[in-house]
Design an enzyme around this catalytic site. Structure first.
Site, PDB file in Angstrom:
ATOM      1  N   PRO A  34       0.526  -1.309  -0.161  1.00 48.20           N
ATOM      2  CA  PRO A  34       0.711  -0.056   0.136  1.00 48.20           C
ATOM      3  C   PRO A  34       0.549   1.308  -0.122  1.00 48.20           C
ATOM      4  O   PRO A  34       2.023   1.332   0.518  1.00 48.20           O
ATOM      5  CB  PRO A  34      -0.790  -0.498   0.883  1.00 48.20           C
ATOM      6  CG  PRO A  34      -0.153  -0.990   2.428  1.00 48.20           C
ATOM      7  CD  PRO A  34       0.636  -2.041   1.188  1.00 48.20           C
ATOM      8  N   ASN A  35       0.477   2.085  -1.124  1.00 46.01           N
ATOM      9  CA  ASN A  35       0.805   3.681  -0.494  1.00 46.01           C
ATOM     10  C   ASN A  35       1.649   3.375  -1.736  1.00 46.01           C
ATOM     11  O   ASN A  35       2.466   5.041  -2.070  1.00 46.01           O
ATOM     12  CB  ASN A  35       1.259   4.051   0.480  1.00 46.01           C
ATOM     13  CG  ASN A  35      -0.001   4.078   1.211  1.00 46.01           C
ATOM     14  OD1 ASN A  35      -1.068   4.746  -0.074  1.00 46.01           O
ATOM     15  ND2 ASN A  35      -0.348   4.061   2.615  1.00 46.01           N
ATOM     16  N   ARG A  49       5.614  10.930  -2.114  1.00 46.53           N
ATOM     17  CA  ARG A  49       4.798  10.856  -0.487  1.00 46.53           C
ATOM     18  C   ARG A  49       6.259  10.959  -0.069  1.00 46.53           C
ATOM     19  O   ARG A  49       7.283  10.384  -0.281  1.00 46.53           O
ATOM     20  CB  ARG A  49       4.558   8.831  -1.255  1.00 46.53           C
ATOM     21  CG  ARG A  49       4.526   8.448   0.496  1.00 46.53           C
ATOM     22  CD  ARG A  49       4.560   6.417   0.092  1.00 46.53           C
ATOM     23  NE  ARG A  49       4.178   6.481   1.797  1.00 46.53           N
ATOM     24  CZ  ARG A  49       4.494   5.240   2.000  1.00 46.53           C
ATOM     25  NH1 ARG A  49       5.357   4.488   1.244  1.00 46.53           N
ATOM     26  NH2 ARG A  49       4.428   5.455   3.384  1.00 46.53           N
ATOM     27  N   TYR A 108      12.083   8.336   1.382  1.00 45.52           N
ATOM     28  CA  TYR A 108      11.086   7.241   0.168  1.00 45.52           C
ATOM     29  C   TYR A 108      12.191   7.797  -0.663  1.00 45.52           C
ATOM     30  O   TYR A 108      12.249   6.528  -2.248  1.00 45.52           O
ATOM     31  CB  TYR A 108      10.012   6.729   0.232  1.00 45.52           C
ATOM     32  CG  TYR A 108       9.012   6.702   1.355  1.00 45.52           C
ATOM     33  CD1 TYR A 108       9.786   5.478   2.035  1.00 45.52           C
ATOM     34  CD2 TYR A 108       8.117   7.012   1.747  1.00 45.52           C
ATOM     35  CE1 TYR A 108       9.074   5.267   3.297  1.00 45.52           C
ATOM     36  CE2 TYR A 108       7.412   6.845   3.341  1.00 45.52           C
ATOM     37  CZ  TYR A 108       7.866   5.393   3.697  1.00 45.52           C
ATOM     38  OH  TYR A 108       7.448   4.328   5.093  1.00 45.52           O
ATOM     39  N   ASN A 158       7.472  -5.825  -0.916  1.00 46.60           N
ATOM     40  CA  ASN A 158       7.315  -4.622   0.195  1.00 46.60           C
ATOM     41  C   ASN A 158       6.555  -4.009   0.524  1.00 46.60           C
ATOM     42  O   ASN A 158       5.468  -4.191  -0.242  1.00 46.60           O
ATOM     43  CB  ASN A 158       8.094  -3.604  -0.581  1.00 46.60           C
ATOM     44  CG  ASN A 158       8.423  -2.519   0.280  1.00 46.60           C
ATOM     45  OD1 ASN A 158       7.667  -2.286   1.406  1.00 46.60           O
ATOM     46  ND2 ASN A 158       8.565  -1.580  -0.171  1.00 46.60           N
ATOM     47  N   ALA A 194       3.253  -0.731   5.129  1.00 47.57           N
ATOM     48  CA  ALA A 194       2.270  -1.076   6.157  1.00 47.57           C
ATOM     49  C   ALA A 194       1.754  -2.460   6.824  1.00 47.57           C
ATOM     50  O   ALA A 194       1.895  -2.424   7.597  1.00 47.57           O
ATOM     51  CB  ALA A 194       0.982   0.226   5.866  1.00 47.57           C
ATOM     52  N   GLU A 247      11.760  -9.719   1.505  1.00 51.95           N
ATOM     53  CA  GLU A 247      11.315  -8.676   2.298  1.00 51.95           C
ATOM     54  C   GLU A 247      12.208  -7.710   1.792  1.00 51.95           C
ATOM     55  O   GLU A 247      13.606  -7.527   1.993  1.00 51.95           O
ATOM     56  CB  GLU A 247      10.865  -9.245   3.437  1.00 51.95           C
ATOM     57  CG  GLU A 247      10.310  -7.822   4.383  1.00 51.95           C
ATOM     58  CD  GLU A 247       9.772  -8.184   5.986  1.00 51.95           C
ATOM     59  OE1 GLU A 247      10.259  -8.954   6.570  1.00 51.95           O
ATOM     60  OE2 GLU A 247      10.272  -6.147   6.316  1.00 51.95           O
ATOM     61  N   HIS A 297      12.833  -3.279   1.863  1.00 53.48           N
ATOM     62  CA  HIS A 297      12.227  -1.851   2.299  1.00 53.48           C
ATOM     63  C   HIS A 297      12.669  -0.509   1.990  1.00 53.48           C
ATOM     64  O   HIS A 297      13.925  -1.445   1.887  1.00 53.48           O
ATOM     65  CB  HIS A 297      11.863  -1.383   3.958  1.00 53.48           C
ATOM     66  CG  HIS A 297      10.419  -2.764   4.376  1.00 53.48           C
ATOM     67  ND1 HIS A 297       9.406  -2.220   4.623  1.00 53.48           N
ATOM     68  CD2 HIS A 297      10.842  -3.925   4.985  1.00 53.48           C
ATOM     69  CE1 HIS A 297       9.115  -3.544   4.882  1.00 53.48           C
ATOM     70  NE2 HIS A 297      10.355  -4.505   5.647  1.00 53.48           N
ATOM     71  N   ARG A 316      13.829   4.237  12.620  1.00 57.47           N
ATOM     72  CA  ARG A 316      12.559   4.706  12.533  1.00 57.47           C
ATOM     73  C   ARG A 316      11.643   4.229  13.221  1.00 57.47           C
ATOM     74  O   ARG A 316      11.945   3.971  14.544  1.00 57.47           O
ATOM     75  CB  ARG A 316      11.859   4.941  10.922  1.00 57.47           C
ATOM     76  CG  ARG A 316      12.812   4.628  10.063  1.00 57.47           C
ATOM     77  CD  ARG A 316      11.581   4.401   8.469  1.00 57.47           C
ATOM     78  NE  ARG A 316      10.505   5.612   8.536  1.00 57.47           N
ATOM     79  CZ  ARG A 316      10.209   5.609   7.690  1.00 57.47           C
ATOM     80  NH1 ARG A 316       9.615   4.577   6.504  1.00 57.47           N
ATOM     81  NH2 ARG A 316       8.096   6.070   7.661  1.00 57.47           N
TER      82      ARG A 316
HETATM   83  C1  DQA Z   1       8.237   0.444   4.187  1.00 58.69           C
HETATM   84  C2  DQA Z   1       7.995   0.723   4.926  1.00 58.69           C
HETATM   85  C3  DQA Z   1       6.924   1.204   6.001  1.00 58.69           C
HETATM   86  O1  DQA Z   1       6.808   0.801   7.702  1.00 58.69           O
HETATM   87  C4  DQA Z   1       6.387   1.976   5.318  1.00 58.69           C
HETATM   88  O2  DQA Z   1       4.702   1.588   6.017  1.00 58.69           O
HETATM   89  C5  DQA Z   1       6.042   2.161   3.851  1.00 58.69           C
HETATM   90  C6  DQA Z   1       7.402   1.993   3.132  1.00 58.69           C
HETATM   91  C7  DQA Z   1       9.869   1.499   3.271  1.00 58.69           C
HETATM   92  O3  DQA Z   1       9.687   0.424   1.706  1.00 58.69           O
HETATM   93  O4  DQA Z   1      10.316   1.739   3.541  1.00 58.69           O
HETATM   94  O5  DQA Z   1       4.894   1.571   3.533  1.00 58.69           O
HETATM   95  O6  DQA Z   1       8.228  -0.244   3.393  1.00 58.69           O
END
Ligand code: DQA
Length: 151
Positions: free
Chosen positions: A15-16, A23, A28, A77, A80, A101, A103, A110
């Protein structure tokens, strides 16, 4: 010329992540999701491996994709959902396929709620904190695993 591997990598962006570039760019980065996908597709061509990429904001859709598609290795990825989704964890456990996984940010640097991943301990490994290169590092790790480690 390299022979086609016959293997397939599935990449899921949670998501997002469709908002990348707009964003929170300080966290990011300024690149878009398409920039990441282009780099991954180029690496797939170079390595003669099939790749499928999807982005979804929906936990159910991600579970469906993980459990109902054909592939050899998952790069995900979970965004959230990393910190909340027992459903995605169970889907990865359920398919018994290697998952990496990824990120963009270093989740351990964080907020406390981001320091816990429900996915990390059911994944082959975790790559966190290298911005867009987290994905290309994950791709290299995937190739290494599929070619060497899995044997
Ligand atoms: C994320 C880290 C997560 O905590 C966050 O909610 C994201 C992006 C990252 O790629 O750094 O949406 O997965």
């Amino acid at each position: 010329m390299k022979k086609k591997s016959g293997k397939k990598i599935l990449v899921i962006h949670g998501p997002n992540l469709h908002l990348l570039g707009k964003r929170e760019p300080k966290i990011y980065g300024k690149f878009s999701l398409e920039d990441i996908n282009k780099a991954l597709r180029a690496k797939a061509v170079e390595n003669k491996i099939e790749i499928e990429i999807m982005q979804s904001n929906s936990e159910g859709e991600i579970v469906e994709k993980i459990t109902k598609s054909k592939y050899d290795l998952l790069i995900i990825n979970p965004a959230a959902y990393t910190h909340t989704s027992i459903a995605i964890r169970d889907a990865i456990l359920g398919i018994d396929k290697p998952a990496i996984e990824v990120h963009l940010s270093n989740i351990y640097k964080r907020e406390d709620f981001r320091k816990k991943s429900l996915i990390g301990d059911v994944a082959l490994g975790v790559i966190t904190g290298f911005g867009k290169y987290s994905y290309t590092l994950a791709f290299d790790a995937a190739i290494f695993f599929l070619n060497d480690l899995a044997k």
